[in-house]
Design a protein around this motif. Structure first.
Motif, PDB file in Angstrom:
ATOM      1  N   ILE A  47      27.644 139.172  18.477  1.00 27.06           N
ATOM      2  CA  ILE A  47      27.110 140.663  18.645  1.00 27.06           C
ATOM      3  C   ILE A  47      27.930 141.463  19.762  1.00 27.06           C
ATOM      4  O   ILE A  47      28.173 140.666  20.873  1.00 27.06           O
ATOM      5  CB  ILE A  47      25.471 140.386  19.538  1.00 27.06           C
ATOM      6  N   PRO A  48      28.243 142.628  19.513  1.00 25.43           N
ATOM      7  CA  PRO A  48      29.271 143.269  20.354  1.00 25.43           C
ATOM      8  C   PRO A  48      28.611 143.418  21.856  1.00 25.43           C
ATOM      9  O   PRO A  48      27.546 143.730  22.067  1.00 25.43           O
ATOM     10  CB  PRO A  48      29.742 144.459  19.974  1.00 25.43           C
ATOM     11  N   SER A  49      29.486 143.366  22.941  1.00 24.50           N
ATOM     12  CA  SER A  49      28.919 143.606  24.210  1.00 24.50           C
ATOM     13  C   SER A  49      29.062 145.076  24.426  1.00 24.50           C
ATOM     14  O   SER A  49      29.718 145.958  23.724  1.00 24.50           O
ATOM     15  CB  SER A  49      30.196 142.990  25.205  1.00 24.50           C
ATOM     16  N   ILE A  50      27.969 145.559  25.430  1.00 26.98           N
ATOM     17  CA  ILE A  50      27.954 146.811  25.754  1.00 26.98           C
ATOM     18  C   ILE A  50      28.312 147.023  27.252  1.00 26.98           C
ATOM     19  O   ILE A  50      27.867 146.064  28.029  1.00 26.98           O
ATOM     20  CB  ILE A  50      26.571 147.323  25.525  1.00 26.98           C
ATOM     21  N   SER A  51      29.228 147.659  27.561  1.00 29.67           N
ATOM     22  CA  SER A  51      29.460 147.927  29.143  1.00 29.67           C
ATOM     23  C   SER A  51      28.586 149.316  29.623  1.00 29.67           C
ATOM     24  O   SER A  51      28.509 150.220  29.259  1.00 29.67           O
ATOM     25  CB  SER A  51      30.948 148.248  29.139  1.00 29.67           C
ATOM     26  N   TYR A  52      27.270 148.586  29.962  1.00 26.73           N
ATOM     27  CA  TYR A  52      26.205 149.393  30.459  1.00 26.73           C
ATOM     28  C   TYR A  52      26.580 150.292  31.545  1.00 26.73           C
ATOM     29  O   TYR A  52      27.409 149.764  32.489  1.00 26.73           O
ATOM     30  CB  TYR A  52      24.979 148.645  30.653  1.00 26.73           C
ATOM     31  N   LYS A  53      26.149 151.612  31.677  1.00 26.92           N
ATOM     32  CA  LYS A  53      26.221 152.460  32.830  1.00 26.92           C
ATOM     33  C   LYS A  53      25.563 151.900  33.808  1.00 26.92           C
ATOM     34  O   LYS A  53      24.771 151.463  33.613  1.00 26.92           O
ATOM     35  CB  LYS A  53      26.117 153.838  32.480  1.00 26.92           C
ATOM     36  N   GLU A  54      26.160 152.574  35.102  1.00 28.68           N
ATOM     37  CA  GLU A  54      25.455 152.323  36.195  1.00 28.68           C
ATOM     38  C   GLU A  54      23.939 152.618  36.307  1.00 28.68           C
ATOM     39  O   GLU A  54      22.907 151.866  36.730  1.00 28.68           O
ATOM     40  CB  GLU A  54      25.824 153.071  37.491  1.00 28.68           C
ATOM     41  N   THR A  55      23.592 153.751  35.480  1.00 29.27           N
ATOM     42  CA  THR A  55      22.424 154.404  35.490  1.00 29.27           C
ATOM     43  C   THR A  55      21.333 153.400  34.630  1.00 29.27           C
ATOM     44  O   THR A  55      20.355 153.337  34.817  1.00 29.27           O
ATOM     45  CB  THR A  55      22.326 155.708  34.958  1.00 29.27           C
ATOM     46  N   GLU A  56      21.936 153.057  33.697  1.00 34.61           N
ATOM     47  CA  GLU A  56      21.379 152.037  32.842  1.00 34.61           C
ATOM     48  C   GLU A  56      21.013 150.818  33.363  1.00 34.61           C
ATOM     49  O   GLU A  56      19.713 150.396  33.321  1.00 34.61           O
ATOM     50  CB  GLU A  56      22.090 151.830  31.552  1.00 34.61           C
ATOM     51  N   ASN A  57      21.805 150.237  34.177  1.00 36.61           N
ATOM     52  CA  ASN A  57      21.719 149.094  34.905  1.00 36.61           C
ATOM     53  C   ASN A  57      20.385 149.315  36.055  1.00 36.61           C
ATOM     54  O   ASN A  57      19.630 148.371  36.271  1.00 36.61           O
ATOM     55  CB  ASN A  57      22.874 148.397  35.652  1.00 36.61           C
ATOM     56  N   ALA A  58      20.518 150.489  36.589  1.00 39.50           N
ATOM     57  CA  ALA A  58      19.624 150.614  37.660  1.00 39.50           C
ATOM     58  C   ALA A  58      18.221 150.899  36.884  1.00 39.50           C
ATOM     59  O   ALA A  58      17.224 150.389  37.820  1.00 39.50           O
ATOM     60  CB  ALA A  58      20.034 152.097  38.290  1.00 39.50           C
ATOM     61  N   THR A  59      17.990 151.359  35.910  1.00 38.21           N
ATOM     62  CA  THR A  59      16.869 151.357  35.173  1.00 38.21           C
ATOM     63  C   THR A  59      16.328 149.990  34.856  1.00 38.21           C
ATOM     64  O   THR A  59      15.010 149.649  35.019  1.00 38.21           O
ATOM     65  CB  THR A  59      16.987 152.027  33.753  1.00 38.21           C
ATOM     66  N   TRP A  60      17.333 149.198  34.315  1.00 35.65           N
ATOM     67  CA  TRP A  60      16.879 147.730  34.298  1.00 35.65           C
ATOM     68  C   TRP A  60      16.266 146.926  35.742  1.00 35.65           C
ATOM     69  O   TRP A  60      15.142 146.494  35.401  1.00 35.65           O
ATOM     70  CB  TRP A  60      18.018 146.863  33.571  1.00 35.65           C
ATOM     71  N   GLN A  61      16.950 147.381  36.665  1.00 36.81           N
ATOM     72  CA  GLN A  61      16.922 146.817  37.908  1.00 36.81           C
ATOM     73  C   GLN A  61      15.201 146.822  38.477  1.00 36.81           C
ATOM     74  O   GLN A  61      14.495 146.311  39.026  1.00 36.81           O
ATOM     75  CB  GLN A  61      17.821 147.233  38.996  1.00 36.81           C
ATOM     76  N   ARG A  62      14.980 148.298  38.133  1.00 35.99           N
ATOM     77  CA  ARG A  62      13.798 148.712  38.489  1.00 35.99           C
ATOM     78  C   ARG A  62      12.518 148.037  37.891  1.00 35.99           C
ATOM     79  O   ARG A  62      11.509 147.715  38.505  1.00 35.99           O
ATOM     80  CB  ARG A  62      13.408 150.488  38.475  1.00 35.99           C
ATOM     81  N   VAL A  63      12.660 147.943  36.508  1.00 33.19           N
ATOM     82  CA  VAL A  63      11.642 147.275  35.823  1.00 33.19           C
ATOM     83  C   VAL A  63      11.622 145.826  36.129  1.00 33.19           C
ATOM     84  O   VAL A  63      10.582 145.142  36.281  1.00 33.19           O
ATOM     85  CB  VAL A  63      11.856 147.482  34.328  1.00 33.19           C
TER      86      VAL A  63
END
Ligand SMILES: C[C@H](O)[C@H](O)[C@H]1CNc2nc(N)[nH]c(=O)c2N1
Ligand SMILES: N[C@@H](Cc1ccc(O)cc1)C(=O)O
Ligand SMILES: [Fe+2]
Length: 560
Positions: A277-293
């Motif tokens: 499965i190809p890796s995705i280089s997630y953006k800062e904002t995307e990682n921040a959303t993950w972190q909140r949840v």
């Protein structure tokens, strides 16, 4: 302005791609049960047009052109009949001429009758290759004999001429006007000859009707994947939840978000069985959303999540897959699951149809989205995203008992009828997505959409909703919507208890065969021959021998 542009975009998109809107789906209704019903309808309509096309083709090529019914040549556009599932089938219950079936229904079938679904399937099967044309086919014919038993001699002779073999013959006085007897003739002969036989019998005025009612030509059982690689074909989407098409979607007016979501969905469209499965280089904002949840789940989990969820969550943290600051990569998660329960992941482009989604579970494959919810709505989103899959589904897919329950739902769905798929997806909804269970007399959450949506988790465990004991027979027919929090939740005693009840309920389903997943070949086997069963029994016996030996050895060391 932005809304108008989005609307335009939505229309263009709908024409190009939308499964839902181009087929007239009322997109404001948001229930997966409605989706399943809608899917049924579209599948039926598609089938109908395929059948009609085949009829027109048969007519063009001259096949059957000599048959005129009610003064109207077959294939006449305006008058072309529709196929009703089941009318033909009913006449050979248990392979017998069933008395109860004589009457209105029988005469109706004759009048409406041109080229039946069975004949079209037979014709298509025969036209696949020269070998397919010569393949020996078992078939049952229902003949309406105007002139009495004398016509049987002609039937037998014609079967003989076509090198066929009569395997069963049965007659009854007919209740159809101007017909003396009905005969059920079971034959075995090459497909091509069978088609010719039908044509030839129809040319005779001695028969008021010649109907083919096969047992095994018919594709009454819907197609289903047999090997894990067939899941490459199980990626049909319900697009109505996508940001382009759903005005309530938090990304509806955010062009950049929609582009990003599309770009990530492309990975799923291009994915083939066996690819990493190809890796995705997630953006800062995307990682921040993950972190909140992620952090909120960490807070609430100790009190509200079930034991199995918490245990697996800890393992995912220890493996450095669940960390607050970055979204886990699906490939790493897939390898983790494989080691624990044999489940693996495939990337999915969005919300899949229930049939496709459930089918993959039969292979211990979970189809997972890879894009991230919109930053503006971390605690609830209308379509599944990778935060829902990761925080909601993944921990329990690492639990052996739960993994098995998921696979059993999947196995039950293979070849199931549309209405059974609807029931199975409802059970899935109230267990895997929104299930509650008991633990030392306390209520805990195990449903993925509760564990990934904090608002709904607290609602489910408050005194607002109605709680009912999980009982597949009633749970499977409970209507639901996915627009707001659920008003009803079902409580299981434990996974084991849910599995037991589910198994008993599934065994009463209509599918006429059993299936089994062979993990060595990643193939689903249909258990329809004595040979296959004998091989399996032999394997189980060997296994039993090993287990019995193990017990003996343990006991031996114990008492020494
Ligand atoms: C089987 C049932 O309809 C269920 O809600 C399915 C539908 N399709 C899905 N598709 C994806 N990508 N993820 C899911 O969790 C589901 N859930
Ligand atoms: N509502 C879930 C996501 C979800 C959406 C639709 C579904 O069918 C399932 C899950 C969440 O916010 O996490
Ligand atoms: Fe889900």
């Amino acid at each position: 302005m932005a809304v108008a542009a989005a609307q335009k975009n939505r229309e263009m998109f709908a024409i190009k791609k939308s499964y839902s809107i181009e087929n007239g789906y009322p997109s404001r209704r948001r229930s997966l049960v409605d989706d399943a019903r809608f899917e049924t309808l579209v599948v039926k309509q598609t089938k109908q047009s395929v059948l009609e096309e085949a009829r027109a083709r048969a007519n063009d090529s001259g096949l059957d052109s000599e048959f005129i019914q009610d003064g109207v040549p077959i294939g006449n556009g305006d008058n072309s009949p529709t196929v009703e599932d089941g009318t033909q089938q009913d006449e050979t219950k248990n392979g017998q001429l069933a008395d109860a079936d004589i009457g209105d229904d029988a005469s109706k079938t004759d009048e409406d009758y041109t080229l039946t679904e069975e004949e079209i399937i037979l014709q298509n099967a025969a036209s696949e290759s020269p070998e397919a044309e010569q393949a020996i086919q078992q078939a049952a014919l229902l003949l309406r004999m105007r002139d009495g038993m004398g016509s049987l001699a002609r039937v037998l002779k014609t079967v003989d001429n076509y090198k066929g073999c009569v395997q069963h013959l049965e007659t009854r006085p007919s209740q159809v006007t101007d017909v003396q007897f009905d005969a059920l003739v079971k034959v075995s002969m090459s497909r091509n000859n069978l088609l010719q036989l039908i044509r030839s019998l129809r040319q005779s005025t001695a028969f008021a009707g010649v109907n083919l009612m096969t047992e095994n030509i018919s594709s009454k059982t819907p197609w289903f994947p047999r090997h894990a690689s067939d899941l490459d074909n199980c990626n049909h989407l319900m697009t109505k939840y996508e940001p382009e098409l759903d005005m309530n979607h938090p990304g509806f007016a955010d062009k950049e978000y929609r582009e990003r979501r599309k770009q990530i969905a492309e990975i799923a469209f291009a994915y083939k069985y066996g690819d990493p499965i190809p890796s995705i280089s997630y953006k800062e904002t995307e990682n921040a959303t993950w972190q909140r949840v992620f952090n909120t789940v960490l807070d609430l989990m100790p009190k509200h999540a079930c034991r199995e969820y918490k245990a697996a969550f800890t393992k995912l943290q220890e493996a450095d897959i669940f960390v607050p600051h970055r979204i886990p990569q699906l490939e790493d998660v897939s390898n983790f699951l494989r080691k624990h329960t044999g489940f693996t992941l495939r990337p999915a482009a969005g919300l899949l149809t229930a049939r496709d989604f459930l089918a993959s579970l039969a292979f211990r494959v979970f189809q997972s989205t890879q894009y991230v919810r919109h930053a503006n709505s971390p605690f609830h989103t209308p379509e599944p995203d990778c935060i829902h899959e990761l925080l909601g589904h993944i921990p329990l897919l690492a639990d052996p008992s739960f993994a098995q329950f998921s696979q059993e739902i999947g196995l039950a769905s293979l070849g199931a009828s549309d209405s059974e798929i609807e029931k199975l997806s409802t059970v899935y909804w109230f267990t895997v997505e929104f299930g509650l269970c008991k633990e030392n007399h306390q209520l805990k959450a195990y449903g993925a959409a509760l564990l990934s949506s904090i608002g709904e988790l607290l609602h489910a465990l408050s005194d607002k909703p109605e709680l009912r004991p999980f009982e597949p027979a009633s749970t499977s027919v409970q209507p639901y919507q996915d627009q707001e929090y659920q008003p009803i939740y079902y409580v299981a005693e434990s996974f084991e208890d849910a599995k037991d009840k589910f198994r008993r309920w599934v065994s009463a389903m209509s599918r006429p065969f059993e299936v089994r997943f062979n993990p060595h070949t990643e193939r689903v086997e249909v258990l329809d021959t004595v040979d296959k069963l004998e091989t399996l029994i032999w394997q189980l016996n060997t296994e039993m021998l090993h287990l019995t030996n193990a017990v003996k050895k343990l006991k031996g060391t114990h008492f020494e």
